[in-house]
Design a protein around this motif. Structure first.
Motif, PDB file in Angstrom:
ATOM      1  N   MET A  60       0.832  -1.209   0.000  1.00  0.00           N
ATOM      2  CA  MET A  60       0.000   0.000   0.000  1.00  0.00           C
ATOM      3  C   MET A  60       0.869   1.263   0.000  1.00  0.00           C
ATOM      4  O   MET A  60       0.561   2.238  -0.688  1.00  0.00           O
ATOM      5  N   LEU A  61       1.958   1.239   0.770  1.00  0.00           N
ATOM      6  CA  LEU A  61       2.860   2.401   0.810  1.00  0.00           C
ATOM      7  C   LEU A  61       3.581   2.580  -0.523  1.00  0.00           C
ATOM      8  O   LEU A  61       3.839   3.714  -0.945  1.00  0.00           O
ATOM      9  N   ALA A  62       3.891   1.460  -1.176  1.00  0.00           N
ATOM     10  CA  ALA A  62       4.501   1.559  -2.506  1.00  0.00           C
ATOM     11  C   ALA A  62       3.525   2.255  -3.449  1.00  0.00           C
ATOM     12  O   ALA A  62       3.885   3.188  -4.172  1.00  0.00           O
ATOM     13  N   ARG A  63       2.272   1.835  -3.403  1.00  0.00           N
ATOM     14  CA  ARG A  63       1.252   2.446  -4.274  1.00  0.00           C
ATOM     15  C   ARG A  63       1.032   3.908  -3.976  1.00  0.00           C
ATOM     16  O   ARG A  63       0.950   4.742  -4.864  1.00  0.00           O
ATOM     17  N   ASN A  64       0.852   4.213  -2.689  1.00  0.00           N
ATOM     18  CA  ASN A  64       0.409   5.558  -2.297  1.00  0.00           C
ATOM     19  C   ASN A  64       1.524   6.576  -2.157  1.00  0.00           C
ATOM     20  O   ASN A  64       1.261   7.779  -2.144  1.00  0.00           O
TER      21      ASN A  64
END
Ligand code: ADE
Ligand code: ZN
Ligand code: ZN
Length: 265
Positions: free
Chosen positions: A215-219
């Motif tokens: 999720m952190l990679a995406r966001n």
């Protein structure tokens, strides 16, 4: 690769500071088999052996497609050769009192390393770019790639650390930085990040940690990378990425301590 050696050492140092007396004694007796005395000394061992044991290369990450919602074992962890499955596997060997001390030391090396890697956002995603390894960038005037920035570039810039040759680094300086990060963890964060009774749920917890990273990679990691160069971009990217890196190192350390305290009681 993985968090650079400094990142793995920070996770190990934070965990070391929160071992209870039973776990600290057990860790000490396992490390003593090789004449060592601190977790940071084994935290990057798994990276030093990737050439010698090429089949372990995929154990350090899990390629959850960037556009996917979440981890899917059948799609992302074929034959259990990913960080999610290998972390679970090694935690169980470490906790097994009937396993040999040598086998448990080996498991300890993997657990310390993989709790670190699973918290590196780009170790839980792939965007047809090997987790950002093929995305070239100019970060503060240096040619590198997106993955390497998250492994080490961002934290080295924030903490003003100079890498040495062959995975070497200043252990004392990094330990001091780790204790500064540790001191910034609030009691509420500590309680939320690592619930008690983690060991029986380590398989599920590993998935949660990988999904957080993804999720952190995406966001965060993949935002604002259409023109990844120049001082203004570097400053802007550093400003949003460092707080994330910092939190992931802290969470890795807190969770590693809990895993070790429960596995080595
Ligand atoms: N190689 C392929 N995907 C990777 C990832 N997500 N992290 C590190 N190395 C990789
Ligand atoms: Zn690694
Ligand atoms: Zn890496």
């Amino acid at each position: 690769m993985s968090w650079g050696p400094e990142g793995h050492a920070i996770v190990a140092d934070i965990a070391q500071a929160h071992l209870d007396s039973a776990a600290a004694a057990e860790v000490a007796s396992l490390l003593k088999l090789e004449g060592l005395d601190r977790l940071d000394q084994i935290s990057s061992w798994a990276d030093g052996n990737r050439k010698e044991f090429p089949h372990t290369g995929t154990w350090h990450y899990v390629d959850i497609p960037l556009k996917a919602e979440r981890y899917d074992a059948a799609r992302d962890c074929k034959e259990g050769n990913c960080v999610v499955a290998k972390l679970d596997e090694n935690v169980h060997v470490l906790a097994d009192k009937s396993a040999s001390p040598q086998a448990r030391l080996l498991a300890l090396k993997w657990v310390v390393h993989l709790v670190g890697d699973i918290h590196q956002p780009l170790h839980a995603e792939d965007n047809d770019d090997k987790g950002g390894n093929t995305v070239q960038v100019q970060f503060f005037g240096q040619g590198t790639n997106l993955h390497a920035m998250w492994d080490g570039g961002i934290l080295r810039h924030a903490l003003n650390l100079q890498p040495g040759p062959n995975y070497s680094f200043d252990h004392a300086a990094v330990q001091a930085d780790a204790m500064t990060l540790d001191a910034a963890i609030s009691p509420v964060q500590r309680a939320n990040w690592a619930t008690h009774n983690l060991l029986p749920q380590i398989a599920d917890a590993s998935i949660v940690w990988a999904d957080e990273s993804h999720m952190l990679a995406r966001n965060v990691a993949y935002m604002d990378i259409d023109k990844p160069s120049g001082e203004a971009w570097s400053q802007r990217y550093q400003q949003k990425a460092w707080p994330v890196v910092q939190t992931r190192l802290e969470q890795g350390g807190v969770r590693l301590a809990e895993v070790l305290n429960e596995a080595l009681d």
